[in-house]
Scaffold this active site. Structure first.
Site, mmCIF file in Angstrom:
data_model
loop_
_atom_site.group_PDB
_atom_site.id
_atom_site.type_symbol
_atom_site.label_atom_id
_atom_site.label_comp_id
_atom_site.label_asym_id
_atom_site.label_seq_id
_atom_site.Cartn_x
_atom_site.Cartn_y
_atom_site.Cartn_z
ATOM 1 N N LYS A 34 38.310 63.750 -84.329
ATOM 2 C CA LYS A 34 37.716 62.495 -83.867
ATOM 3 C C LYS A 34 38.785 61.613 -83.239
ATOM 4 C CE LYS A 34 34.830 58.706 -85.728
ATOM 5 N NZ LYS A 34 34.179 58.214 -86.973
ATOM 6 N N SER B 161 29.500 57.564 -86.655
ATOM 7 C CA SER B 161 30.258 57.473 -85.425
ATOM 8 C C SER B 161 31.052 58.744 -85.109
ATOM 9 C CB SER B 161 31.226 56.285 -85.496
ATOM 10 O OG SER B 161 32.172 56.458 -86.549
ATOM 11 N N SER C 256 29.475 57.662 -91.389
ATOM 12 C CA SER C 256 29.796 58.283 -90.107
ATOM 13 C C SER C 256 30.161 59.758 -90.169
ATOM 14 C CB SER C 256 30.923 57.507 -89.413
ATOM 15 O OG SER C 256 30.469 56.234 -89.027
#
Length: 391
Positions: free
Chosen positions: A35, A112, A136
């Site tokens: 990420k 996210s 997330s």
């Protein structure tokens, strides 16, 4: 021919840079994505925000959390799209796009850690790293049909990553396959994954949040847990209302998010995407006294759940209120889904407890996760229980 990495919109469009990994190790032969909140040497870190990307420069050091996977023999294949400044659950980034849901392209991927989940679900890599502040990792795991763990808060070094709300932030990881998930978990947790007898408690208040259709869809998951792990008790588990829990979470997250990002937003006035701009505006108005009250609610909830789970108990709860929303749903519908989701997701974040989402069932042809939540540092136990259920 279009590369699948381009088709699924999960990866940041960075030029490839060499990232060394050990030739041998427990993760030899596995590939992973990261990420774009974590620093990786040779790459910038955008945190999903173009102005942040412009300020980043090329990083010269890799975040310790990422480095351990490289030293374990896993091969890095790229950095993945994150929702802007990690402040969303939808998986839509106004600047870098919306990664494609790997289980159903008509539905949101969830955020996210949207790109990481999408990359794993599409088979582009074996596992991927994300972060979880308010769901997330758990939300996209449920939406994409993946195993996903939010570990005990504070167990891992978050240096070299962009924070959202430090007292809530935790790293996490995804995999499609339980065997891969176990290998990754044993490396990062530095302990063997194994199941042992536990008391399973179905959180009645959380189950009651679901519609009858969603309850019916999750019943086979409860049946699988019962067959593998034993009887599930049904009991109330909360000592405060959902309104108190979600407000305590929002005020904690908002206050801390503004402490982390407020100077950046005031100084540079970056263009923030829909939803994200409104959440930061709300966050800027949280007062110190509201934050302190939120911590009192948080402490009360944590003490209560610690007592309930102290006798080798593990909570069983829905990961999300439903399967992933359709991309075609309105902003109002998505905001309602987010609000419903926070009632389920806030508990692990506020308490700092580990929670794993298991991809055991589907509804309307889309994945729907069920979760196990335990006391701090029972992360390996949760992974072991998940393995036993899926054998």
């Amino acid at each position: 021919m279009t590369n699948i990495k381009d088709q699924i919109k999960a990866f940041m469009p960075y030029p490839d840079a060499p990232v060394l990994h050990a030739a041998h190790g427990p993760l030899q032969g596995l590939s992973f994505a990261v990420k774009d909140l974590f620093d990786v040497a040779g790459y910038p870190t955008s945190a999903g925000q173009p102005h942040m990307l412009a300020l980043s420069g090329i990083k010269t050091q890799t975040a310790p959390f990422v480095q351990q996977f490289l030293e374990g023999g896993a091969q890095f294949i790229g950095k993945t799209v994150t929702d802007e400044l990690a402040f969303s659950l939808n998986g839509q980034n106004a600047h870098f796009g919306a990664p494609v849901n790997g289980a159903d392209p008509l539905r949101l991927s969830g955020g996210s850690s949207s790109g990481s989940a999408s990359a794993v679900a599409h088979g582009v890599c074996d596992f991927a790293l994300g972060t979880d502040t308010g769901g997330s990792v758990r939300a996209p795991a449920s939406h994409n049909g993946l195993f996903g763990l939010r570990p005990t808060h504070g167990r891992f070094d978050m240096a070299g990553s962009h924070a959202l709300a430090p007292s809530l932030d935790a790293p996490g990881w995804f995999a499609r396959d339980m065997g891969v998930f176990k290998r990754v978990s044993e490396l990062v947790l530095s302990e063997s994954v194994a199941a042992k007898p536990v008391r399973l408690i179905l959180a009645q208040e959380l189950w009651a949040l679901l519609t009858p259709d969603v309850q019916a869809a999750l019943q086979p998951a409860l049946d699988a847990l019962t067959r593998a792990l034993g009887k599930i008790e049904h009991a109330p588990v909360l000592n405060v209302s959902f309104d108190e829990i979600t407000m305590a979470f929002r005020q904690t997250q908002g206050w801390e998010a503004w402490q982390v990002n407020g100077d950046f937003i005031r100084r540079y006035k970056p263009m923030l995407g829909p939803g994200v701009a409104q959440r930061f505006e709300w966050s800027s108005q949280v007062t110190a006294s509201q934050y302190q009250h939120a911590q009192a609610v948080r402490d009360s909830l944590k003490q209560h759940l610690t007592h309930i789970l102290s006798a080798d108990a593990v909570l069983v709860l829905p990961t999300m209120p439903d399967c992933a929303p359709l991309i075609s749903q309105t902003d109002a519908e998505l905001e309602n889904y987010r609000a419903a989701s926070l009632k389920l997701l806030s508990i692990a974040g506020l308490c700092g407890f580990p929670q794993i989402s298991l991809p055991l069932v589907q509804r309307q042809g889309a994945p729907l996760g069920i979760s196990l939540l335990g006391l701090p540092h029972r992360d390996a136990l949760l992974v072991g229980l998940a393995e036993k259920v899926t054998q």
